[in-house]
Design a protein around this motif. Structure first.
Motif, PDB file in Angstrom:
ATOM      1  N   VAL A   5      36.565 -33.282  20.417  1.00 54.12           N
ATOM      2  CA  VAL A   5      37.408 -33.500  19.236  1.00 54.12           C
ATOM      3  C   VAL A   5      38.115 -32.178  18.938  1.00 54.12           C
ATOM      4  O   VAL A   5      37.606 -31.327  18.214  1.00 54.12           O
ATOM      5  N   PHE A  20      43.634 -33.184  19.148  1.00 45.56           N
ATOM      6  CA  PHE A  20      43.268 -34.605  19.080  1.00 45.56           C
ATOM      7  C   PHE A  20      43.418 -35.115  17.654  1.00 45.56           C
ATOM      8  O   PHE A  20      43.965 -36.200  17.422  1.00 45.56           O
ATOM      9  N   THR A  36      34.482 -38.000  15.908  1.00 43.59           N
ATOM     10  CA  THR A  36      33.553 -37.739  17.011  1.00 43.59           C
ATOM     11  C   THR A  36      33.115 -39.037  17.666  1.00 43.59           C
ATOM     12  O   THR A  36      33.006 -39.131  18.900  1.00 43.59           O
ATOM     13  N   ARG A  87      35.620 -40.312  20.171  1.00 40.70           N
ATOM     14  CA  ARG A  87      35.554 -39.654  21.467  1.00 40.70           C
ATOM     15  C   ARG A  87      34.311 -40.079  22.239  1.00 40.70           C
ATOM     16  O   ARG A  87      34.352 -40.230  23.467  1.00 40.70           O
ATOM     17  N   THR A 133      40.841 -42.008  23.744  1.00 38.31           N
ATOM     18  CA  THR A 133      41.685 -40.825  23.907  1.00 38.31           C
ATOM     19  C   THR A 133      43.049 -41.076  23.282  1.00 38.31           C
ATOM     20  O   THR A 133      43.402 -42.216  22.940  1.00 38.31           O
TER      21      THR A 133
END
Length: 375
Positions: free
Chosen positions: A300, A304, A322, A325, A330
């Motif tokens: 992260v 991002f 988090t 991910r 993505t």
């Protein structure tokens, strides 16, 4: 020390050729030279003297064979150099004469002082009783070359005894010399012990020395309220680059006394003061260290977060970012599913599309993601 090599060796050549060719000593020193010629070594030295810090950076050089060259560098407390303390401060061009005594032998130095630096010639004279004393400790057949190395690195009776105490048995001669060359000394082991740190093995002592763990560093950590750290904690901290300045910087940002192991993890994964400040600038003030470590571990990044926000998913908490991910979501995947933000899709739908089988990812299961369409 490179400056010594480049800057002072010419001083050796210019000022000290006569000294290197024929040194003159008197009294007890002359008797020492005459006592046993076997193993005597001559060469050149160069040093930077620092009376303000009480230290000297010393380089000794000798020729090996017909074309070989051997240079050794080390730092010493000035008081170790007998006869030098009385001579400092000294004037440019003044002659120097001092001695360094080791268990394995003595170095007799003569030379010239210039601009805070000195250079000249030295003679190393092995102690004829050293081999027999080491034999009593279980070390047989110490060669003249090894005895010279042991003198250079101050590997003597005390160090052999301290390391034997740690290991519960003798190290081999090669191990003893190897650890001594890392800078481990009997004084260093006693320094650790006086600071309340008892290494578990000789290898741990070497690691503490390699990573710059000193009595002062241990004292500073204790003064910050961490109690008495273990040898392993100290090694891990220094290996990862944890400094007292880093701890103080975190405290100034509101992170009071994070566990030492957590500090090491922060440095390992790049959770720096700069990263925390950038995170705060994006509205994430007060993020816990565990949250930030999770961000770094699962990718992260600040990029991002910015990309996700640009696609309409604003104000997502760190734990949810988090989890995205962890589920493998993505920026490229979001762009494909939403047609670069033209199509509105909930986070739950994004995760379902990413993992059609509904595979659970611990606490990041499908139900934790909002089912609302972003604005």
């Amino acid at each position: 020390m490179n400056r010594l090599s480049k800057g002072l060796l010419p001083l050796v050549c210019i000022l000290c050729v006569p000294l290197c060719a024929a040194q003159q000593f008197s009294g007890a020193e002359h008797a020492l030279l005459q006592s046993d010629a076997q193993g005597v070594i001559t060469g050149e030295w160069a040093a930077e003297f620092r009376p303000d810090t009480g230290t000297a950076h010393l380089m000794i050089h000798r020729r090996v064979g017909t074309s070989g060259s051997d240079k050794r560098y080390f730092r010493l407390a000035l008081y170790r150099l007998e006869g030098l303390a009385q001579a400092l401060p000294i004037q440019n061009g003044a002659g120097l004469k001092f001695r360094l005594k080791r268990d394995a032998g003595a170095f007799l130095f003569e030379g010239v002082f210039k601009g805070g630096e000195g250079a000249g010639g030295y003679t190393y004279v092995p102690d004829p009783s050293f081999a027999s004393k080491m034999r009593d400790l279980g070390y047989d057949r110490i060669s003249p070359e090894n005895q010279f190395l042991m003198a250079v690195h101050d590997i003597g009776l005390s160090l052999a005894g301290e390391l034997r105490r740690l290991k519960g048995a003798n190290l081999s001669l090669d191990e003893l010399i190897s650890i001594g060359r890392e800078g481990v000394s009997a004084d260093f082991i006693r320094e650790l012990r006086s600071a309340g740190v008892e290494p578990e093995s000789e290898k741990q002592v070497a690691e503490l020395r390699q990573h710059g763990v000193t009595e002062d560093f241990i004292g500073e950590i204790e003064a910050m309220g961490y109690g008495r750290p273990s040898a392993k904690e100290l090694i891990d901290m220094r290996l990862m680059g944890v400094t007292v300045a880093f701890i103080k910087e975190l405290e100034a940002m509101g992170y009071k006394r994070p566990p030492l192991s957590q500090l090491a993890s922060m440095k390992m994964h790049g959770v720096t003061a700069g990263f925390i400040k950038e995170l705060e600038a994006r509205g994430y003030k007060g993020a816990s260290i565990d949250q930030m470590l999770g961000m770094k571990l699962f990718g992260v990044t600040l990029g991002f977060i910015q990309a996700v926000e640009s696609l309409g998913y604003r104000g997502l908490p760190i734990d949810l970012l988090t989890c995205l991910r962890i589920q493998g979501v993505t920026v490229d995947f979001i762009n494909r599913v939403t047609d670069k933000g033209q199509k509105k899709v909930s986070l739950r739908e994004l995760v379902r599309l990413r993992n059609p089988s509904g595979q659970s990812k611990g606490s990041c299961e499908l139900q934790v993601f909002p089912d609302r369409i972003p604005d």
